[in-house]
Design an enzyme around this catalytic site. Structure first.
Site, PDB file in Angstrom:
ATOM      1  N   LYS A  18       0.834  -1.210   0.000  1.00 16.94           N
ATOM      2  CA  LYS A  18       0.000   0.000   0.000  1.00 16.94           C
ATOM      3  C   LYS A  18       0.870   1.263   0.000  1.00 16.94           C
ATOM      4  O   LYS A  18       0.610   2.196  -0.746  1.00 16.94           O
ATOM      5  CB  LYS A  18      -0.916   0.044   1.245  1.00 16.94           C
ATOM      6  CG  LYS A  18      -1.836  -1.137   1.390  1.00 16.94           C
ATOM      7  CD  LYS A  18      -2.787  -0.968   2.577  1.00 16.94           C
ATOM      8  CE  LYS A  18      -2.112  -0.858   3.930  1.00 16.94           C
ATOM      9  NZ  LYS A  18      -1.399  -2.107   4.331  1.00 16.94           N
ATOM     10  N   ARG A  93      -8.638   1.331  10.249  1.00 14.92           N
ATOM     11  CA  ARG A  93      -8.254  -0.051  10.534  1.00 14.92           C
ATOM     12  C   ARG A  93      -9.265  -0.737  11.437  1.00 14.92           C
ATOM     13  O   ARG A  93      -9.097  -1.921  11.745  1.00 14.92           O
ATOM     14  CB  ARG A  93      -6.906  -0.064  11.231  1.00 14.92           C
ATOM     15  CG  ARG A  93      -5.707  -0.277  10.300  1.00 14.92           C
ATOM     16  CD  ARG A  93      -4.512  -0.288  11.195  1.00 14.92           C
ATOM     17  NE  ARG A  93      -3.341  -0.959  10.799  1.00 14.92           N
ATOM     18  CZ  ARG A  93      -2.319  -0.420  10.145  1.00 14.92           C
ATOM     19  NH1 ARG A  93      -2.386   0.771   9.663  1.00 14.92           N
ATOM     20  NH2 ARG A  93      -1.226  -1.118   9.963  1.00 14.92           N
ATOM     21  N   ARG A 127      11.841  -6.437   4.279  1.00 19.82           N
ATOM     22  CA  ARG A 127      11.623  -4.990   4.215  1.00 19.82           C
ATOM     23  C   ARG A 127      12.606  -4.226   5.099  1.00 19.82           C
ATOM     24  O   ARG A 127      12.864  -4.614   6.219  1.00 19.82           O
ATOM     25  CB  ARG A 127      10.187  -4.666   4.641  1.00 19.82           C
ATOM     26  CG  ARG A 127       9.893  -3.166   4.691  1.00 19.82           C
ATOM     27  CD  ARG A 127       8.441  -2.876   4.574  1.00 19.82           C
ATOM     28  NE  ARG A 127       7.700  -3.113   5.798  1.00 19.82           N
ATOM     29  CZ  ARG A 127       6.392  -2.890   5.920  1.00 19.82           C
ATOM     30  NH1 ARG A 127       5.690  -2.469   4.875  1.00 19.82           N
ATOM     31  NH2 ARG A 127       5.774  -3.118   7.054  1.00 19.82           N
ATOM     32  N   ARG A 171       0.360  -8.886  13.882  1.00 16.59           N
ATOM     33  CA  ARG A 171      -0.244  -7.920  12.954  1.00 16.59           C
ATOM     34  C   ARG A 171      -1.190  -8.602  11.963  1.00 16.59           C
ATOM     35  O   ARG A 171      -2.234  -8.043  11.618  1.00 16.59           O
ATOM     36  CB  ARG A 171       0.849  -7.153  12.203  1.00 16.59           C
ATOM     37  CG  ARG A 171       1.523  -6.120  13.104  1.00 16.59           C
ATOM     38  CD  ARG A 171       2.866  -5.718  12.552  1.00 16.59           C
ATOM     39  NE  ARG A 171       2.756  -4.883  11.386  1.00 16.59           N
ATOM     40  CZ  ARG A 171       3.687  -4.813  10.439  1.00 16.59           C
ATOM     41  NH1 ARG A 171       4.779  -5.553  10.509  1.00 16.59           N
ATOM     42  NH2 ARG A 171       3.516  -4.013   9.414  1.00 16.59           N
TER      43      ARG A 171
HETATM   44  P1  AMP Z   1       1.655   0.617   9.310  1.00 15.73           P
HETATM   45  O1  AMP Z   1       2.886   1.380   8.964  1.00 15.73           O
HETATM   46  O2  AMP Z   1       0.444   1.107   8.594  1.00 15.73           O
HETATM   47  O3  AMP Z   1       1.854  -0.864   9.215  1.00 15.73           O
HETATM   48  O4  AMP Z   1       1.380   0.924  10.873  1.00 15.73           O
HETATM   49  C1  AMP Z   1       2.320   0.568  11.851  1.00 15.73           C
HETATM   50  C2  AMP Z   1       1.667   0.469  13.207  1.00 15.73           C
HETATM   51  O5  AMP Z   1       1.130   1.746  13.577  1.00 15.73           O
HETATM   52  C3  AMP Z   1       0.465  -0.476  13.297  1.00 15.73           C
HETATM   53  O6  AMP Z   1       0.852  -1.820  13.496  1.00 15.73           O
HETATM   54  C4  AMP Z   1      -0.262   0.100  14.496  1.00 15.73           C
HETATM   55  O7  AMP Z   1       0.379  -0.211  15.711  1.00 15.73           O
HETATM   56  C5  AMP Z   1      -0.097   1.589  14.263  1.00 15.73           C
HETATM   57  N1  AMP Z   1      -1.185   2.137  13.414  1.00 15.73           N
HETATM   58  C6  AMP Z   1      -1.074   2.675  12.168  1.00 15.73           C
HETATM   59  N2  AMP Z   1      -2.264   3.072  11.705  1.00 15.73           N
HETATM   60  C7  AMP Z   1      -3.159   2.768  12.664  1.00 15.73           C
HETATM   61  C8  AMP Z   1      -4.577   2.896  12.771  1.00 15.73           C
HETATM   62  N3  AMP Z   1      -5.312   3.421  11.773  1.00 15.73           N
HETATM   63  N4  AMP Z   1      -5.168   2.466  13.926  1.00 15.73           N
HETATM   64  C9  AMP Z   1      -4.441   1.933  14.924  1.00 15.73           C
HETATM   65  N5  AMP Z   1      -3.112   1.758  14.881  1.00 15.73           N
HETATM   66  C10 AMP Z   1      -2.473   2.176  13.767  1.00 15.73           C
END
Ligand code: AMP
Length: 213
Positions: A18, A93, A127, A171
């Site tokens: 994404k 999310r 990554r 995750r």
């Molecule tokens: P990402 O980079 O999108 O994988 O986000 C990394 C981490 O940030 C996630 O595993 C969550 O701990 C937190 N996070 C990011 N976006 C959200 C969201 N919309 N709601 C809750 N936690 C989030």
């Protein structure tokens, strides 16, 4: 893509690509790429109150509580550059987050990135990211020009703490339990556009453009 459609959400599991696609598409459309993960990681790096509150959840692969994320996103959406639209990557999310977004600035299109979970696990383990500019690399398929260093600013690349195997398992489970129900939420509203997210970034970009037409 239709003129005037500028509020886009990218939905999909971690490692689906994404962020890579969002960076390029947002630039093309002239709208901000809003990654809640990037905003939270910047808050952690800066040691702000939000960052200190969020860090434990993030490192463990769990979601940051809705109240914190919603406040942060409302502030970001209120900035002048978000008036012309947004590309949301990693938000919403949870169902409460999706409902909150409907209240402030409903999305017009939701692209869902579909990919088998064994591909995700392989991608996440390879990554690496730049801690300064958030550029994402893959040791196998998108390596930096100089090993271990960011092409843009020469910073030493890092592995995200939540890309370690223990956190990846959490995750993926969190995605299935809390985020996958959003697929139905948006399907019922007629906004969901699924794409096959396996393959190279160029292949996925071509499918993305087709889905937006
Ligand atoms: P990402 O980079 O999108 O994988 O986000 C990394 C981490 O940030 C996630 O595993 C969550 O701990 C937190 N996070 C990011 N976006 C959200 C969201 N919309 N709601 C809750 N936690 C989030």
């Amino acid at each position: 893509m239709d003129a005037g459609v500028h509020r886009i959400v990218f939905l999909g599991p971690p490692g689906a690509g994404k962020g890579t696609q969002a960076g390029a598409l947002a630039k093309e459309l002239g709208i901000p790429h809003l990654s809640t993960g990037d905003i939270l990681r910047a808050a952690v790096a800066a040691g702000t109150l939000l960052g200190r509150e969020a860090r434990g959840f993030m490192d463990a692969g769990r979601l940051v509580p809705d109240a914190l994320v919603l406040k942060m996103l409302a502030e970001r959406l209120a900035a002048p550059d978000a008036r012309s639209g947004y590309l949301l990557d990693g938000f919403p999310r949870t169902i409460p987050q999706a409902e909150a977004l409907e209240e402030v600035a409903p999305s017009e299109i939701v692209v869902s990135f579909e990919i088998p979970s064994h591909v995700l696990v392989a991608r996440l383990s390879q990554r690496r990211i730049c801690p300064k500019c958030s550029t994402v690399y893959n040791l196998e398929t998108q390596p930096p020009r100089v090993a271990g260093r960011c092409d843009r600013d020469d910073m030493e690349l890092i592995q995200r703490p939540d890309d370690r195997p223990e956190a990846v398992a959490v995750r993926l489970k969190v995605y299935t339990e809390q985020t996958a129900p959003l697929l139905d939420f948006y399907r019922r509203r007629g906004r969901l556009r699924p794409i096959d997210a396996a393959g190279t970034p160029a292949e996925v970009a071509a499918r993305l453009h087709a889905a937006l037409r």
